[in-house]
Design a protein around this motif. Structure first.
Motif, mmCIF file in Angstrom:
data_model
loop_
_atom_site.group_PDB
_atom_site.id
_atom_site.type_symbol
_atom_site.label_atom_id
_atom_site.label_comp_id
_atom_site.label_asym_id
_atom_site.label_seq_id
_atom_site.Cartn_x
_atom_site.Cartn_y
_atom_site.Cartn_z
ATOM 1 N N VAL A 52 0.896 -1.123 -0.070
ATOM 2 C CA VAL A 52 -0.008 0.054 -0.194
ATOM 3 C C VAL A 52 0.834 1.211 -0.016
ATOM 4 C CG1 VAL A 52 -1.688 1.150 1.389
ATOM 5 C CG2 VAL A 52 -2.206 -0.954 0.965
ATOM 6 N N ALA A 53 1.958 1.376 0.486
ATOM 7 C CA ALA A 53 2.877 2.295 0.966
ATOM 8 C C ALA A 53 3.132 3.234 -0.379
ATOM 9 C CB ALA A 53 4.127 2.295 1.544
ATOM 10 N N PRO A 54 3.377 2.467 -1.418
ATOM 11 C CA PRO A 54 3.759 3.026 -2.733
ATOM 12 C C PRO A 54 2.636 3.770 -3.327
ATOM 13 C CG PRO A 54 4.650 0.969 -2.870
ATOM 14 C CD PRO A 54 4.215 0.981 -1.505
ATOM 15 N N LEU A 55 1.414 3.230 -3.209
ATOM 16 C CA LEU A 55 0.413 3.646 -3.811
ATOM 17 C C LEU A 55 -0.467 4.924 -3.156
ATOM 18 C CD1 LEU A 55 -1.522 0.170 -4.051
ATOM 19 C CD2 LEU A 55 -0.242 1.516 -5.881
ATOM 20 N N ALA A 56 0.214 5.285 -1.989
ATOM 21 C CA ALA A 56 -0.612 6.487 -1.268
ATOM 22 C C ALA A 56 0.815 7.038 -0.655
ATOM 23 C CB ALA A 56 -1.235 5.746 -0.108
ATOM 24 N N PRO A 57 1.715 7.681 -1.232
ATOM 25 C CA PRO A 57 2.869 8.267 -0.674
ATOM 26 C C PRO A 57 2.712 9.346 0.089
ATOM 27 C CG PRO A 57 2.748 8.837 -3.126
ATOM 28 C CD PRO A 57 1.555 7.779 -2.649
ATOM 29 N N ASN A 58 1.691 10.016 0.299
ATOM 30 C CA ASN A 58 1.590 11.052 1.282
ATOM 31 C C ASN A 58 0.727 10.545 2.305
ATOM 32 O OD1 ASN A 58 2.911 12.885 -0.513
ATOM 33 N ND2 ASN A 58 0.956 13.246 -1.700
ATOM 34 N N ALA A 59 0.281 9.310 2.479
ATOM 35 C CA ALA A 59 -0.238 8.753 3.625
ATOM 36 C C ALA A 59 0.663 8.026 4.863
ATOM 37 C CB ALA A 59 -1.374 7.816 3.215
ATOM 38 N N GLU A 60 0.155 8.420 6.222
ATOM 39 C CA GLU A 60 0.689 7.714 7.045
ATOM 40 C C GLU A 60 0.261 6.106 7.080
ATOM 41 O OE1 GLU A 60 3.347 7.042 10.376
ATOM 42 O OE2 GLU A 60 3.063 8.905 9.122
ATOM 43 N N ILE A 61 1.202 5.116 7.195
ATOM 44 C CA ILE A 61 0.720 3.790 7.070
ATOM 45 C C ILE A 61 0.840 3.210 8.196
ATOM 46 C CG2 ILE A 61 0.867 1.395 5.511
ATOM 47 C CD1 ILE A 61 0.041 3.638 3.827
ATOM 48 N N GLY A 62 -0.248 2.638 8.914
ATOM 49 C CA GLY A 62 -0.153 2.008 10.356
ATOM 50 C C GLY A 62 -0.429 0.295 10.016
ATOM 51 N N ARG A 63 -0.003 -0.328 11.083
ATOM 52 C CA ARG A 63 -0.619 -1.612 11.106
ATOM 53 C C ARG A 63 -1.501 -2.114 12.083
ATOM 54 N NH1 ARG A 63 5.304 -4.006 9.321
ATOM 55 N NH2 ARG A 63 5.050 -3.703 7.136
ATOM 56 N N ASN A 64 -2.327 -3.004 11.968
ATOM 57 C CA ASN A 64 -3.142 -3.262 13.275
ATOM 58 C C ASN A 64 -2.642 -4.833 13.457
ATOM 59 O OD1 ASN A 64 -5.176 -4.208 14.841
ATOM 60 N ND2 ASN A 64 -6.812 -3.387 13.863
ATOM 61 N N PRO A 65 -2.183 -5.091 14.468
ATOM 62 C CA PRO A 65 -1.605 -6.269 14.780
ATOM 63 C C PRO A 65 -2.707 -7.464 15.127
ATOM 64 C CG PRO A 65 -1.003 -4.940 16.590
ATOM 65 C CD PRO A 65 -1.686 -4.088 15.607
ATOM 66 N N ARG A 66 -3.869 -6.831 15.280
ATOM 67 C CA ARG A 66 -5.011 -7.494 15.715
ATOM 68 C C ARG A 66 -6.265 -7.345 15.013
ATOM 69 N NH1 ARG A 66 -5.317 -11.279 19.275
ATOM 70 N NH2 ARG A 66 -7.461 -10.577 19.933
ATOM 71 N N PRO A 67 -6.380 -7.240 13.440
ATOM 72 C CA PRO A 67 -7.314 -6.929 12.722
ATOM 73 C C PRO A 67 -8.735 -7.664 13.161
ATOM 74 C CG PRO A 67 -5.860 -8.170 11.338
ATOM 75 C CD PRO A 67 -5.225 -7.984 12.878
ATOM 76 N N GLU A 68 -8.247 -9.015 13.584
ATOM 77 C CA GLU A 68 -9.562 -9.840 14.080
ATOM 78 C C GLU A 68 -10.447 -9.116 14.910
ATOM 79 O OE1 GLU A 68 -6.124 -11.390 16.365
ATOM 80 O OE2 GLU A 68 -6.381 -10.731 14.437
ATOM 81 N N ASP A 69 -9.767 -8.139 15.822
ATOM 82 C CA ASP A 69 -10.517 -7.200 16.955
ATOM 83 C C ASP A 69 -11.818 -6.334 16.198
ATOM 84 O OD1 ASP A 69 -9.572 -8.458 19.010
ATOM 85 O OD2 ASP A 69 -8.105 -6.652 19.395
ATOM 86 N N GLY A 70 -11.688 -6.166 14.723
ATOM 87 C CA GLY A 70 -12.396 -5.443 14.326
ATOM 88 C C GLY A 70 -12.297 -3.831 13.764
ATOM 89 N N LEU A 71 -13.053 -3.319 12.974
ATOM 90 C CA LEU A 71 -12.996 -2.085 12.564
ATOM 91 C C LEU A 71 -12.506 -0.853 13.573
ATOM 92 C CD1 LEU A 71 -12.692 0.232 10.195
ATOM 93 C CD2 LEU A 71 -15.298 0.313 10.654
ATOM 94 N N PHE A 72 -13.230 -1.202 14.758
ATOM 95 C CA PHE A 72 -12.594 -0.100 15.882
ATOM 96 C C PHE A 72 -11.356 0.027 16.265
ATOM 97 C CE2 PHE A 72 -12.855 1.462 20.057
ATOM 98 C CZ PHE A 72 -13.284 2.835 20.062
ATOM 99 N N SER A 73 -10.920 -1.227 16.395
ATOM 100 C CA SER A 73 -9.468 -1.440 16.762
ATOM 101 C C SER A 73 -8.557 -0.707 15.897
ATOM 102 C CB SER A 73 -9.114 -2.929 16.877
ATOM 103 O OG SER A 73 -8.941 -3.577 15.536
ATOM 104 N N SER A 74 -8.834 -0.576 14.452
ATOM 105 C CA SER A 74 -8.027 -0.051 13.362
ATOM 106 C C SER A 74 -8.431 1.359 13.632
ATOM 107 C CB SER A 74 -8.349 -0.468 12.040
ATOM 108 O OG SER A 74 -7.892 -1.721 11.744
#
Length: 189
Positions: free
Chosen positions: A49-71
């Motif tokens: 994703v990073a090269p596709l959105a060079p002006n964005a801050e990219i973060g990782r959710n280590p527990r995406p199974e927790d749902g949208l709110f965790s992100s």
């Protein structure tokens, strides 16, 4: 933006093509005209994703199974201090242009609200607009909370819009194909 993996689509939704770009690049450009962009990903998707959105801050959710709110909680932490308004939108909810975000901003500027939600034909959609007060309070909720329930505590205000795309939610290939067919029909008019 929240860009997670999808096993049902054959590839990550964020990387699906749209208007000569990808879904994530389109949305990052659109929201980038309105302020800082944070894209939350899971796993190794950040590198794609990073090269596709060079002006964005990219973060990782280590527990995406927790749902949208965790992100959302993690993404808010990556915003620059003093960010007044935050749009929250899953990557599989695509807008053709900035008319809906601008309508939400206009509504909050006429009369401040904590949460503004676009509504089309009586149905709520995305993106939602959060005030600085709400984003500051998100850390007080558990990461596994349901996002709509958290928003309900802040008295969301419905903002009628004319854009049916706020209701998009592409979960299976048929949803994506229907979306592309709809986009093609609009272009032929």
């Amino acid at each position: 933006l929240s860009a997670g993996r999808s096993t049902r689509m054959g590839k990550p939704k964020a990387l699906l093509p749209f208007r000569g770009k990808t879904l994530v690049a389109h949305s990052a450009e659109l929201f980038g005209r309105l302020g800082p962009v944070v894209i939350m990903t899971s796993g190794d998707l950040a590198e794609a994703v990073a090269p596709l959105a060079p002006n964005a801050e990219i973060g990782r959710n280590p527990r995406p199974e927790d749902g949208l709110f965790s992100s959302v909680r993690l993404g808010v932490e990556l915003l620059p201090p003093g960010t007044r308004h935050v749009f929250v939108m899953p990557v599989d909810c695509v807008l053709p242009d900035d008319s809906v975000p601008l309508a939400l901003l206009a509504r909050t500027e006429r009369s401040p609200v904590d949460v503004a939600v676009p509504v089309f034909c009586g149905k709520r959609g995305h993106p939602v607009l959060l005030s600085e007060k709400v984003t500051a309070a998100l850390q007080s909720f558990e990461p596994t909370c349901i996002f709509s329930e958290v928003l309900g505590r802040f008295g969301p205000v419905d903002v009628p819009v004319e854009e049916e795309w706020i209701l998009l939610n592409m979960n299976v290939p048929g949803d994506y194909n229907d979306f592309l067919a709809s986009e093609k029909k609009k272009g032929e008019r």
